[in-house]
Scaffold this active site. Structure first.
Site, PDB file in Angstrom:
ATOM      1  N   GLY A  53      33.047 -26.450 -11.175  1.00 44.35           N
ATOM      2  CA  GLY A  53      34.438 -26.021 -11.332  1.00 44.35           C
ATOM      3  C   GLY A  53      35.319 -27.216 -11.675  1.00 44.35           C
ATOM      4  CB  ALA A 110      20.935 -54.900 -36.669  1.00 38.77           C
ATOM      5  CD  GLU A 128      16.722 -45.063 -30.289  1.00 40.60           C
ATOM      6  OE1 GLU A 128      15.530 -44.739 -30.268  1.00 40.60           O
ATOM      7  OE2 GLU A 128      17.288 -45.714 -29.391  1.00 40.60           O
ATOM      8  CG  ASP A 151       7.676 -42.113 -35.877  1.00 37.35           C
ATOM      9  OD1 ASP A 151       8.626 -41.330 -36.012  1.00 37.35           O
ATOM     10  OD2 ASP A 151       6.738 -42.208 -36.682  1.00 37.35           O
ATOM     11  NE  ARG A 211      34.397 -25.038  -4.391  1.00 38.12           N
ATOM     12  CZ  ARG A 211      35.536 -24.556  -3.878  1.00 38.12           C
ATOM     13  NH1 ARG A 211      35.731 -24.527  -2.566  1.00 38.12           N
ATOM     14  NH2 ARG A 211      36.475 -24.100  -4.691  1.00 38.12           N
TER      15      ARG A 211
HETATM   16  N1  COS Z   1       6.311 -43.577 -40.218  1.00 35.08           N
HETATM   17  C1  COS Z   1       5.780 -44.235 -41.272  1.00 35.08           C
HETATM   18  N2  COS Z   1       6.225 -44.058 -42.543  1.00 35.08           N
HETATM   19  C2  COS Z   1       7.219 -43.178 -42.730  1.00 35.08           C
HETATM   20  C3  COS Z   1       7.803 -42.452 -41.672  1.00 35.08           C
HETATM   21  C4  COS Z   1       7.299 -42.681 -40.378  1.00 35.08           C
HETATM   22  N3  COS Z   1       7.810 -42.049 -39.334  1.00 35.08           N
HETATM   23  N4  COS Z   1       8.788 -41.668 -42.174  1.00 35.08           N
HETATM   24  C5  COS Z   1       8.809 -41.868 -43.494  1.00 35.08           C
HETATM   25  N5  COS Z   1       7.864 -42.779 -43.830  1.00 35.08           N
HETATM   26  C6  COS Z   1       7.554 -43.243 -45.169  1.00 35.08           C
HETATM   27  C7  COS Z   1       7.189 -42.092 -46.085  1.00 35.08           C
HETATM   28  O1  COS Z   1       5.807 -41.811 -45.985  1.00 35.08           O
HETATM   29  C8  COS Z   1       7.571 -42.633 -47.445  1.00 35.08           C
HETATM   30  O2  COS Z   1       6.536 -43.511 -47.870  1.00 35.08           O
HETATM   31  P1  COS Z   1       6.236 -43.737 -49.454  1.00 35.08           P
HETATM   32  O3  COS Z   1       7.444 -44.436 -50.000  1.00 35.08           O
HETATM   33  O4  COS Z   1       5.008 -44.593 -49.452  1.00 35.08           O
HETATM   34  O5  COS Z   1       6.034 -42.363 -50.036  1.00 35.08           O
HETATM   35  C9  COS Z   1       8.796 -43.493 -47.143  1.00 35.08           C
HETATM   36  O6  COS Z   1       8.721 -43.830 -45.767  1.00 35.08           O
HETATM   37  C10 COS Z   1      10.094 -42.746 -47.438  1.00 35.08           C
HETATM   38  O7  COS Z   1      10.056 -41.531 -46.687  1.00 35.08           O
HETATM   39  P2  COS Z   1      11.069 -40.309 -46.947  1.00 35.08           P
HETATM   40  O8  COS Z   1      11.068 -39.997 -48.408  1.00 35.08           O
HETATM   41  O9  COS Z   1      10.776 -39.208 -45.986  1.00 35.08           O
HETATM   42  O10 COS Z   1      12.457 -41.005 -46.601  1.00 35.08           O
HETATM   43  P3  COS Z   1      13.918 -40.434 -46.637  1.00 35.08           P
HETATM   44  O11 COS Z   1      14.787 -41.430 -47.295  1.00 35.08           O
HETATM   45  O12 COS Z   1      13.920 -39.032 -47.159  1.00 35.08           O
HETATM   46  O13 COS Z   1      14.355 -40.462 -45.087  1.00 35.08           O
HETATM   47  C11 COS Z   1      14.796 -39.592 -42.903  1.00 35.08           C
HETATM   48  C12 COS Z   1      13.935 -39.568 -44.189  1.00 35.08           C
HETATM   49  C13 COS Z   1      16.168 -38.915 -43.080  1.00 35.08           C
HETATM   50  C14 COS Z   1      13.983 -38.823 -41.917  1.00 35.08           C
HETATM   51  C15 COS Z   1      14.991 -41.057 -42.420  1.00 35.08           C
HETATM   52  O14 COS Z   1      15.838 -41.752 -43.289  1.00 35.08           O
HETATM   53  C16 COS Z   1      15.534 -41.129 -41.022  1.00 35.08           C
HETATM   54  O15 COS Z   1      14.803 -41.034 -40.044  1.00 35.08           O
HETATM   55  N6  COS Z   1      16.863 -41.321 -40.897  1.00 35.08           N
HETATM   56  C17 COS Z   1      17.485 -41.497 -39.590  1.00 35.08           C
HETATM   57  C18 COS Z   1      17.592 -42.917 -39.317  1.00 35.08           C
HETATM   58  C19 COS Z   1      18.036 -43.176 -37.929  1.00 35.08           C
HETATM   59  O16 COS Z   1      17.384 -42.817 -36.984  1.00 35.08           O
HETATM   60  N7  COS Z   1      19.180 -43.862 -37.823  1.00 35.08           N
HETATM   61  C20 COS Z   1      19.671 -44.272 -36.577  1.00 35.08           C
HETATM   62  C21 COS Z   1      19.488 -45.749 -36.495  1.00 35.08           C
HETATM   63  S1  COS Z   1      19.047 -46.359 -34.941  1.00 35.08           S
HETATM   64  S2  COS Z   1      20.482 -45.919 -33.744  1.00 35.08           S
END
Ligand code: COS
Length: 418
Positions: A375, A147, A399, A268, A296
């Site tokens: 089609g 969530a 995701e 990830d 077909r």
């Molecule tokens: N693994 C470990 N740490 C991570 C990471 C990862 N994959 N991605 C980012 N971090 C860490 C960064 O290193 C950073 O650490 P510090 O605070 O120590 O510097 C911190 O997290 C913040 O990272 P960042 O500044 O890149 O965050 P943003 O707010 O810019 O977010 C995105 C980046 C947009 C990529 C992220 O918010 C994202 O993936 N959003 C999509 C979320 C999603 O998938 N939603 C669907 C929900 S499930 S259906």
């Protein structure tokens, strides 16, 4: 390609579901004998399975039971907690989801949510939490959910508003608990899950550094999961409302305020498996297109005799292969290159983003081409390619939408990571 032997009616309706997903790509060097065995066993087992999918909630619960009873959910947790392999193995997840998605999108959904919903517990749960939840997830005795999203926080995770107030701090020595208030939406398994891994702000002023992950049992007073959401490819989905929902502090996953990174690490792992599900859908669309075009008849020939058809089929298989290679590479990187130190976490994150983006976008194109080859039958409700056309769409959104993957990749390029 193996010639189609089923009747034209079956080809038109996609009624013959007893198809086996191809597994010849498992000879690629990304995979081991263990992976080949998993893929072949599952590909043999799935065509014999039938679940009535008229009602998505009932069907999803039935798939969890069936997959649990037949040991497939054991790939969602590590061996120490009832899992099949020592660690969560990305290549096994990829093979499983590709096969499940080929056979039934709901079977794939049921499997994937057990993994995504319990992934943060595997990565950061205390021994007590791991012992309580993970074996039950692997047996199919508990349904898991993740969530994170909120009405105004999807891609922008830092914008979540749900708060978890440490009751001890705010009330001067009360019970050692968090009080959660707010709302989550687009929660897969919402309403049928036994527990939710909830991401909430424990230090709202700290942005991404103020989010914590807490396991909330579905029967916790103050949690309401009754608002179901209907979507174009039905699966269990709900909005959750938390009204002063009190949860023991021992339900916290990892360190307080370390929930954002935990969410990203969990995503990830499972983003690569979303890519695999897309490949499974696309492989199924290709099989349906081959069967249909071989049977077909038009202008005195089979549709498959025409060069335009052959060109379309050729493009489809190349698009599938391209997505599959990125998917297998990302899974291999997490399983082998990361632990060996030959790839960095940032490189893996970029590889997972590339896999999800390309596999889901390519699969959408492949399925659209399969609909075109069918089609009018391609848009008839009840034909397999028609349902695949709806099934694939959400994978480009959840995701991490395609645009989020582009952003991750773009930042990686600028940082010199890839
Ligand atoms: N693994 C470990 N740490 C991570 C990471 C990862 N994959 N991605 C980012 N971090 C860490 C960064 O290193 C950073 O650490 P510090 O605070 O120590 O510097 C911190 O997290 C913040 O990272 P960042 O500044 O890149 O965050 P943003 O707010 O810019 O977010 C995105 C980046 C947009 C990529 C992220 O918010 C994202 O993936 N959003 C999509 C979320 C999603 O998938 N939603 C669907 C929900 S499930 S259906």
């Amino acid at each position: 390609m193996k010639p189609a032997t089923d009747s034209l009616t079956q080809a038109l309706t996609g009624a013959a579901t007893a198809l086996r997903c191809r597994t010849d790509h498992l000879c690629l060097p990304f995979f081991t004998d263990t992976h080949r065995q998993i893929g072949n066993c599952l590909a043999d087992w799935l065509p014999q399975q039938r679940i009535d999918e008229t009602d998505d909630r009932t069907a999803c619960k039935a798939w969890v039971k069936l997959l649990g009873a037949n040991q497939w959910l054991r790939y969602c947790v590590p061996a120490a907690h009832g899992g099949a392999l020592e660690q969560l193995d990305s290549r096994a997840l990829v093979i499983l989801r590709e096969n499940l998605a080929f056979h039934s999108p709901l079977a794939d959904f049921a499997f994937a949510m057990q993994g995504l919903g319990s992934g943060a517990i595997t990565l950061a749960g205390s021994p007590t939490l791991q012992a309580r939840y993970l074996p039950a997830v692997a047996r199919g005795d508990m349904i898991a959910a993740f969530a994170l999203s909120e009405p105004e926080a999807g891609s922008d995770v830092a914008a979540i508003k749900t708060v978890a107030i440490n009751a001890m701090d705010s009330r001067g020595g009360g019970p050692n608990a968090y009080e959660i208030s707010g709302s989550k939406t687009w929660i897969s398994n919402g309403g049928i899950a036994d527990f939710y891994v909830v991401f909430a702000k424990t230090a709202p002023e700290l942005g991404t550094r103020g989010i914590s992950a807490i396991v909330v049992d579905a029967d916790t007073p103050g949690l309401d999961a009754s608002e179901h959401i209907q979507v174009m490819a039905p699966h269990p989905l709900a909005t959750l409302k938390f009204a002063h929902c009190k949860v023991a502090a021992s339900q916290l996953l990892g360190e307080e305020n370390a929930g954002f990174k935990l969410a990203m690490q969990t995503l990830d792992i499972f983003r690569t498996s979303v890519a695999a599900a897309a490949i499974g859908f696309a492989r199924r669309a290709l099989v349906e297109a081959v069967r249909y075009t071989q049977q077909r008849q038009m202008f005195g020939h089979s549709l498959a005799d025409f060069q335009l058809t052959q060109a379309a089929l050729g493009e489809m298989v190349a698009l599938i292969d391209a997505g599959a290679m990125l998917t297998y590479r990302a899974a291999w990187m997490r399983d082998i290159a990361l632990p060996a130190g030959t790839a960095t976490r940032a490189q893996y994150t970029a590889a997972a983003a590339a896999a999800k983006m390309c596999a889901t976008e390519n699969a959408s194109k492949v399925i659209d081409m399969a609909v075109q080859l069918h089609g009018g039958m391609g848009v008839k409700v009840g034909s397999r390619v028609e349902s695949l056309y709806r099934d694939i769409r959400a994978l480009r959104i959840y995701e991490g939408a395609t645009q989020v993957q582009q952003l991750i990749l773009g930042k990686s390029v600028l940082a010199g990571t890839v």
